[in-house]
Design a protein around this motif. Structure first.
Motif: not given
Length: 113
Positions: A12, A48, A66-67, A70, A73-74, A91, A95, A98-99
């Motif tokens: 990540i 970033y 990051t959470l 993400t 984005a989710f 995506p 995402n 990643i979560i």
């Protein structure tokens, strides 16, 4: 905080670095054409890099940022799917993974949570 960085966190962080490079390059290219958009992309690129550093070092704030990004984005991807963009499925899945990953015990321990 545990000392060994989980592999997924490393991945990540590297993806964040790549996102930063892309944003910086795009921002620099746009500065002459659309200065405000170029400046925004440059700032995003620097952000970033900051988040990548925080992820690499296991800093709590990097986990939180990051959470948040993400999850946004989710949710955005879900909205995109609802209006007919089936291409957003990939995506959304990434995402979601990643979560889920951020809440794994070893990942949370790395960030001192």
């Amino acid at each position: 905080m545990q000392n060994n960085r989980p592999l997924g966190v490393t991945i990540i962080a590297i993806l964040a670095i790549l996102g930063g490079i892309g944003s910086l390059v795009g921002g620099i290219a746009l500065v002459a054409i659309i200065p405000i958009l170029g400046a925004v992309l440059i700032i995003i690129g620097l952000a970033y890099f900051g988040v990548a550093y925080g992820l690499w070092k296991g800093l709590k704030w990097a986990w939180i940022i990051t959470l948040i990004v993400t999850v946004i984005a989710f949710i955005s991807g879900l909205g995109s799917i609802i209006v007919g963009n089936v291409g957003a499925v990939i995506p959304v899945i990434i995402n979601g993974i990643i979560i889920y990953y951020l809440f794994q015990p070893n990942v949370k321990a790395y960030f001192g949570k």
